[in-house]
Design an enzyme around this catalytic site. Structure first.
Site, PDB file in Angstrom:
ATOM      1  N   CYS A 232      40.590  50.798  76.387  1.00 15.98           N
ATOM      2  CA  CYS A 232      40.917  51.974  77.040  1.00 15.98           C
ATOM      3  C   CYS A 232      40.505  52.803  75.860  1.00 15.98           C
ATOM      4  O   CYS A 232      40.363  52.467  74.851  1.00 15.98           O
ATOM      5  CB  CYS A 232      42.373  51.933  77.141  1.00 15.98           C
TER       6      CYS A 232
ATOM      7  N   ASP B 281      18.176  83.063  56.891  1.00 15.64           N
ATOM      8  CA  ASP B 281      18.468  83.618  58.276  1.00 15.64           C
ATOM      9  C   ASP B 281      19.066  85.044  57.971  1.00 15.64           C
ATOM     10  O   ASP B 281      19.932  85.217  57.601  1.00 15.64           O
ATOM     11  CB  ASP B 281      19.305  82.811  59.075  1.00 15.64           C
TER      12      ASP B 281
END
Length: 484
Positions: free
Chosen positions: A41, A424
């Site tokens: 499970c 950046d």
């Protein structure tokens, strides 16, 4: 933190506490198997918690299956977000799992997987069995079973066609695997799914509608904003509610539309060949970073006084991935994109991104032509199974590719979580908006490890902040279309 994540499934006491609490944040990070029932499970399974002496824990569903356990039909443990380990880790096991999820074993076999990773088949099998509890064939078998379940439940294809579309070599192998993994026959699985079809969406032929789970929170608006800023007409279409694009896949083409909801992402797929289903879903999940662990990111970045306000304003930030490494690299270099071939249109998209050979033949400059030719000839290979340092070195060896571009490719193609793009312009503007000196980012990043890629996304968001007011709800509204 990385060590803690990697050893989670080995810490039986901690895993059992998670199971007792039924904490859904850990779904996909380990598997619980119950000796008395023979079932495995997800940690949050709603069934009665078994006694501690009756449970075992595994890192993957394949490992549980290899040990004779079958999937729980109540909690569907294969329908959960994947483990965030495959991005955090950069070792052989993690890289192999990325390629297996992309369908490499179905297309090229274990020899092809080993060749892409640069190891012998024997050595690869030994490492995967030690790390993940199952070898490459068992891991690929679990992947096929998951793809088959999707096709059984979400399409009206004849079951014989499902078998071969999911990658099985025979109908007999398909039937045996479904019975062993799900403890039911394919026809019974389809009948059970039919009763739920009304809330899962109608499907027919090659049109599929899937629900892709994630670990909340999920900053869908941030992803849509990023895609809108960089959308390529014809190839992509972004609205305030969805993102659509074309896909170039191993056996054909596809079109996908992704619509975020509070507890899942609706994925509508049109495929020319259903053998590409597993690969398409895997690529889309990586594109949206759906297997991320936002709680782990928030624990680190939310503790930084400078980042805390923007982290609180946009919980669940994701780092955009890529559906194709070759495309991502070329897009990072191209200013002008030659037209790709047309495909049947849907959701505002009708064109594929051009192949590397088409870009090389377009004469778009020495750098682009050289890189495109290297990709087309196989001298440069950009895929999710590459080792980061090795790929970075190969990229830097290409004339015209700088460190910033190479790091950008690693972050998006490999899903590397610890890459801060300090050069950046948007990251630097965001740093200034938060009162951080851009040149201090490399030093500052030490406190953000191993989540620097996510810190960079928060810095990009911070560039919209109003200095006198900070971030507000209006700054987080997704725009429709191209960059504002």
């Amino acid at each position: 933190m990385v060590t803690e994540t990697l050893s989670l499934w080995r810490d039986a006491e901690r895993c059992y506490r998670v199971v007792t609490a039924r904490d859904p944040r850990f779904d996909g990070q380990f598997i619980m198997a119950v000796r008395t029932t023979g079932i495995y499970c997800r940690p949050s399974c709603p069934a009665s918690t078994p006694k501690v002496q009756n449970v075992r824990f595994f890192p993957t569903s394949a490992a549980a299956q290899a040990n004779g356990f079958r999937a729980c039909r109540r909690c569907l443990p294969d329908a959960v977000p994947g483990s965030p380990d495959w991005n955090v880790r950069a070792d052989l096991a993690a890289r192999a799992m990325r390629l297996i999820s992309d369908g490499t074993v179905e297309r090229e076999g274990v020899p092809g997987l080993a060749r892409r990773l640069g190891y012998s088949e024997r050595q690869l099998g030994r490492v995967l069995t030690a790390e993940l509890g199952a070898g490459p064939l068992a891991l690929a078998r679990a992947h096929r079973a998951h793809s088959a379940r999707l096709l059984i439940e979400m399409s009206e294809l004849p079951l014989t066609d499902v078998a071969f579309a999911a990658g099985f070599s025979s109908v007999r192998q398909f039937n045996e695997t479904i019975r062993e993994v799900f403890a039911t026959t394919p026809s019974q699985l389809r009948a059970f799914a039919a009763s739920r079809r009304g809330r899962q969406g109608d499907v027919s032929g090659t049109r599929l509608s899937l629900r892709l789970p994630f670990r909340p929170p999920f900053d869908a608006s941030g992803l849509l904003r990023f895609f809108a800023d960089n959308a390529m007409p014809g190839v992509e279409n972004v609205t305030s509610e969805s993102y659509a694009r074309t896909l170039r896949l191993a056996h054909g083409t596809g079109v996908v539309r992704l619509t975020p909801s509070p507890d899942h992402v609706r994925c509508e797929l049109l495929l020319t060949d259903l053998r590409d289903l597993g690969s398409a879903v895997s690529r889309v999940r990586r594109l949206l970073d759906l297997d991320a662990d936002p709680a782990a990111v928030t624990r680190v970045l939310g503790g930084d006084p400078a980042l805390a306000p923007v982290v609180a304003a946009a919980p669940g930030m994701r780092v955009p991935g890529a559906v194709d490494g070759e495309e991502l690299l070329l897009r990072a270099l191209l200013r002008e994109v030659p037209p790709g071939e047309e495909v049947p249109g849907e959701w505002g998209v009708n064109r594929l991104f051009p192949t590397a050979a088409q870009v090389a033949a377009a004469g778009l400059g020495e750098t682009v032509t050289g890189v495109a030719a290297a990709l087309a000839e196989g001298r440069l290979d950009v895929h999710v199974g590459r080792e980061a340092a090795e790929l970075r070195a190969e990229l830097l060896a290409c004339p015209g590719i700088d460190a910033s571009t190479a790091d950008y490719v690693l972050m998006r193609v490999l899903g590397a979580p610890d890459v801060l793009l300090t050069g950046d312009a948007d990251v630097r503007r965001g740093a200034e908006a938060l009162g951080l000196a851009p040149d201090s980012l490399p030093e500052r990043a030490r406190a953000w490890t191993p989540w620097c890629s996510y810190a960079g996304m928060y810095l990009r968001l911070a560039r919209f902040a109003r200095p006198q007011h900070g971030l507000g709800d209006d700054d987080l509204v997704t725009v429709e279309g191209r960059r504002r």
